[in-house]
Scaffold this motif. Structure first.
Motif, PDB file in Angstrom:
ATOM      1  N   THR A 214      22.049  24.045  -2.771  1.00 50.97           N
ATOM      2  CA  THR A 214      21.535  24.066  -1.212  1.00 50.97           C
ATOM      3  C   THR A 214      20.075  24.275  -1.189  1.00 50.97           C
ATOM      4  O   THR A 214      19.088  23.442  -0.320  1.00 50.97           O
ATOM      5  CB  THR A 214      22.372  24.849  -0.332  1.00 50.97           C
ATOM      6  N   LEU A 215      19.605  25.406  -1.612  1.00 50.99           N
ATOM      7  CA  LEU A 215      18.310  25.762  -1.654  1.00 50.99           C
ATOM      8  C   LEU A 215      17.347  24.594  -2.189  1.00 50.99           C
ATOM      9  O   LEU A 215      16.257  24.219  -1.783  1.00 50.99           O
ATOM     10  CB  LEU A 215      17.970  27.062  -2.400  1.00 50.99           C
ATOM     11  N   ALA A 216      17.625  23.960  -3.464  1.00 46.69           N
ATOM     12  CA  ALA A 216      16.978  23.029  -4.017  1.00 46.69           C
ATOM     13  C   ALA A 216      16.770  21.679  -3.260  1.00 46.69           C
ATOM     14  O   ALA A 216      16.007  21.263  -2.939  1.00 46.69           O
ATOM     15  CB  ALA A 216      17.429  22.493  -5.487  1.00 46.69           C
ATOM     16  N   PHE A 217      17.884  21.360  -2.645  1.00 40.48           N
ATOM     17  CA  PHE A 217      18.173  20.308  -1.813  1.00 40.48           C
ATOM     18  C   PHE A 217      17.125  20.452  -0.222  1.00 40.48           C
ATOM     19  O   PHE A 217      16.415  19.475  -0.158  1.00 40.48           O
ATOM     20  CB  PHE A 217      19.764  19.980  -1.414  1.00 40.48           C
ATOM     21  N   ALA A 218      17.325  21.611   0.217  1.00 39.66           N
ATOM     22  CA  ALA A 218      16.476  21.950   1.180  1.00 39.66           C
ATOM     23  C   ALA A 218      14.739  21.836   0.942  1.00 39.66           C
ATOM     24  O   ALA A 218      14.087  21.221   1.696  1.00 39.66           O
ATOM     25  CB  ALA A 218      16.893  23.185   1.840  1.00 39.66           C
ATOM     26  N   ASP A 219      14.415  22.327  -0.218  1.00 43.70           N
ATOM     27  CA  ASP A 219      13.263  22.243  -0.560  1.00 43.70           C
ATOM     28  C   ASP A 219      12.697  20.807  -1.021  1.00 43.70           C
ATOM     29  O   ASP A 219      11.737  20.522  -0.697  1.00 43.70           O
ATOM     30  CB  ASP A 219      13.201  23.025  -2.217  1.00 43.70           C
ATOM     31  N   TRP A 220      13.525  19.877  -1.391  1.00 40.35           N
ATOM     32  CA  TRP A 220      13.326  18.603  -1.654  1.00 40.35           C
ATOM     33  C   TRP A 220      13.085  17.919  -0.359  1.00 40.35           C
ATOM     34  O   TRP A 220      12.405  16.940  -0.130  1.00 40.35           O
ATOM     35  CB  TRP A 220      14.418  17.701  -2.377  1.00 40.35           C
ATOM     36  N   LEU A 221      13.806  18.346   0.756  1.00 43.03           N
ATOM     37  CA  LEU A 221      13.691  17.565   2.286  1.00 43.03           C
ATOM     38  C   LEU A 221      12.538  17.751   2.483  1.00 43.03           C
ATOM     39  O   LEU A 221      11.529  17.209   3.380  1.00 43.03           O
ATOM     40  CB  LEU A 221      15.010  18.101   3.020  1.00 43.03           C
ATOM     41  N   VAL A 222      12.073  19.214   2.643  1.00 37.69           N
ATOM     42  CA  VAL A 222      10.663  19.502   2.822  1.00 37.69           C
ATOM     43  C   VAL A 222       9.475  18.693   2.233  1.00 37.69           C
ATOM     44  O   VAL A 222       8.741  18.306   2.754  1.00 37.69           O
ATOM     45  CB  VAL A 222      10.225  21.202   2.543  1.00 37.69           C
ATOM     46  N   LYS A 223       9.519  18.528   0.660  1.00 34.94           N
ATOM     47  CA  LYS A 223       8.675  17.888   0.190  1.00 34.94           C
ATOM     48  C   LYS A 223       8.868  16.416   0.586  1.00 34.94           C
ATOM     49  O   LYS A 223       7.538  15.654   0.729  1.00 34.94           O
ATOM     50  CB  LYS A 223       8.921  17.681  -1.371  1.00 34.94           C
ATOM     51  N   LEU A 224       9.917  16.065   0.907  1.00 35.88           N
ATOM     52  CA  LEU A 224      10.012  14.351   1.328  1.00 35.88           C
ATOM     53  C   LEU A 224       9.320  14.325   2.636  1.00 35.88           C
ATOM     54  O   LEU A 224       8.556  13.296   2.876  1.00 35.88           O
ATOM     55  CB  LEU A 224      11.483  14.003   1.361  1.00 35.88           C
TER      56      LEU A 224
ATOM     57  N   ALA B  45       2.294  12.583   5.069  1.00 35.42           N
ATOM     58  CA  ALA B  45       0.971  12.166   4.579  1.00 35.42           C
ATOM     59  C   ALA B  45       0.553  10.728   4.346  1.00 35.42           C
ATOM     60  O   ALA B  45      -0.500  10.404   3.818  1.00 35.42           O
ATOM     61  CB  ALA B  45       1.055  12.970   3.373  1.00 35.42           C
ATOM     62  N   LEU B  46       1.615   9.848   4.397  1.00 35.85           N
ATOM     63  CA  LEU B  46       1.211   8.581   4.038  1.00 35.85           C
ATOM     64  C   LEU B  46       0.349   7.852   5.066  1.00 35.85           C
ATOM     65  O   LEU B  46      -0.612   6.930   4.591  1.00 35.85           O
ATOM     66  CB  LEU B  46       2.564   7.536   4.375  1.00 35.85           C
ATOM     67  N   VAL B  47       0.166   8.196   6.372  1.00 32.02           N
ATOM     68  CA  VAL B  47      -0.650   7.679   7.284  1.00 32.02           C
ATOM     69  C   VAL B  47      -2.099   8.062   6.900  1.00 32.02           C
ATOM     70  O   VAL B  47      -3.027   7.203   6.521  1.00 32.02           O
ATOM     71  CB  VAL B  47      -0.198   7.919   8.722  1.00 32.02           C
ATOM     72  N   PRO B  48      -2.478   9.371   6.908  1.00 30.56           N
ATOM     73  CA  PRO B  48      -3.826   9.725   6.127  1.00 30.56           C
ATOM     74  C   PRO B  48      -4.173   8.959   5.146  1.00 30.56           C
ATOM     75  O   PRO B  48      -5.217   8.603   4.743  1.00 30.56           O
ATOM     76  CB  PRO B  48      -3.746  11.342   6.151  1.00 30.56           C
ATOM     77  N   PHE B  49      -3.182   9.176   3.873  1.00 29.88           N
ATOM     78  CA  PHE B  49      -3.623   8.429   2.575  1.00 29.88           C
ATOM     79  C   PHE B  49      -4.090   6.953   2.903  1.00 29.88           C
ATOM     80  O   PHE B  49      -4.943   6.544   2.366  1.00 29.88           O
ATOM     81  CB  PHE B  49      -2.171   8.258   1.915  1.00 29.88           C
TER      82      PHE B  49
ATOM     83  N   TRP C  86       0.829  -1.498   0.004  1.00 33.35           N
ATOM     84  CA  TRP C  86      -0.081   0.011   0.212  1.00 33.35           C
ATOM     85  C   TRP C  86       0.913   1.290  -0.088  1.00 33.35           C
ATOM     86  O   TRP C  86       0.409   2.083  -0.463  1.00 33.35           O
ATOM     87  CB  TRP C  86      -0.926   0.011   1.192  1.00 33.35           C
ATOM     88  N   TRP C  87       2.017   1.244   0.835  1.00 34.08           N
ATOM     89  CA  TRP C  87       2.876   2.470   0.528  1.00 34.08           C
ATOM     90  C   TRP C  87       3.829   2.646  -0.480  1.00 34.08           C
ATOM     91  O   TRP C  87       4.397   3.658  -0.540  1.00 34.08           O
ATOM     92  CB  TRP C  87       3.626   2.410   2.036  1.00 34.08           C
ATOM     93  N   ARG C  88       4.040   1.575  -1.276  1.00 35.36           N
ATOM     94  CA  ARG C  88       5.068   1.879  -2.136  1.00 35.36           C
ATOM     95  C   ARG C  88       4.846   2.653  -3.256  1.00 35.36           C
ATOM     96  O   ARG C  88       5.491   3.618  -3.797  1.00 35.36           O
ATOM     97  CB  ARG C  88       5.583   0.399  -2.730  1.00 35.36           C
ATOM     98  N   ALA C  89       3.512   2.481  -3.779  1.00 39.18           N
ATOM     99  CA  ALA C  89       3.267   3.382  -5.141  1.00 39.18           C
ATOM    100  C   ALA C  89       3.259   4.762  -4.700  1.00 39.18           C
ATOM    101  O   ALA C  89       4.048   5.824  -5.288  1.00 39.18           O
ATOM    102  CB  ALA C  89       1.943   3.052  -5.519  1.00 39.18           C
ATOM    103  N   PRO C  90       2.567   5.541  -3.640  1.00 37.22           N
ATOM    104  CA  PRO C  90       2.488   6.651  -3.331  1.00 37.22           C
ATOM    105  C   PRO C  90       3.820   7.249  -2.680  1.00 37.22           C
ATOM    106  O   PRO C  90       4.665   8.334  -3.106  1.00 37.22           O
ATOM    107  CB  PRO C  90       1.699   7.123  -2.289  1.00 37.22           C
ATOM    108  N   LEU C  91       4.630   6.485  -2.179  1.00 38.31           N
ATOM    109  CA  LEU C  91       6.139   6.997  -1.615  1.00 38.31           C
ATOM    110  C   LEU C  91       6.871   6.889  -2.638  1.00 38.31           C
ATOM    111  O   LEU C  91       7.807   8.126  -2.949  1.00 38.31           O
ATOM    112  CB  LEU C  91       6.483   5.864  -0.436  1.00 38.31           C
TER     113      LEU C  91
END
Length: 127
Positions: free
Chosen positions: A93-103, A109-113, A33-38
């Motif tokens: 660095t800004l890009a990497f930090a942005d990606w960490l926030v998205k991650l 969000a996995l649990v509510p999903f 269940w978690w593989r596709a969204p993650l």
């Protein structure tokens, strides 16, 4: 020229990342269940971030003219990556930090999903 550069970066990154996210999710949706969204979120977010920041801020993208370059050259300043690593342009660095926030948001969000999918499908078995 800067608003055009940002708009092109944003639109390109969004479109390609979303199409990739959907394709990866569709390919993996029959598994756990978690593989596709993650996995689709990891790939889509990384692609979105890489494309946006590269198009918007990289010195190697010079399609938007010298005025746009002059307005964003602050992003080219060499700094230690994440204030501790090798020297890299600030935008990396800004890009990497942005990606960490998205991650982080994707993981939270996995649990509510899972709860929403369980409720909609009426299943209680872990898959």
């Amino acid at each position: 020229a800067v608003p055009l550069r940002i708009a092109v970066a944003s639109g390109t990154a969004f479109l390609i990342a979303q199409l990739t996210d959907v394709a990866v999710f569709n390919r993996l949706r029959g598994g756990r269940w978690w593989r596709a969204p993650l996995v689709s979120t990891l790939i889509g977010s990384a692609l979105d971030t890489a494309l946006f920041f590269t198009i918007a801020f990289s010195a190697s993208v010079a399609l938007f003219g010298p005025d746009a370059d002059a307005a964003i050259n602050w992003a080219w300043e060499p700094v230690p990556f994440m204030n501790a690593g090798a020297i890299a342009p600030l935008w990396v660095t800004l890009a990497f930090a942005d990606w960490l926030v998205k991650l982080s948001l994707a993981l939270v969000a996995l649990v509510p999903f899972r709860l929403i999918v369980q409720r909609l499908t009426g299943t209680d078995q872990p898959a």
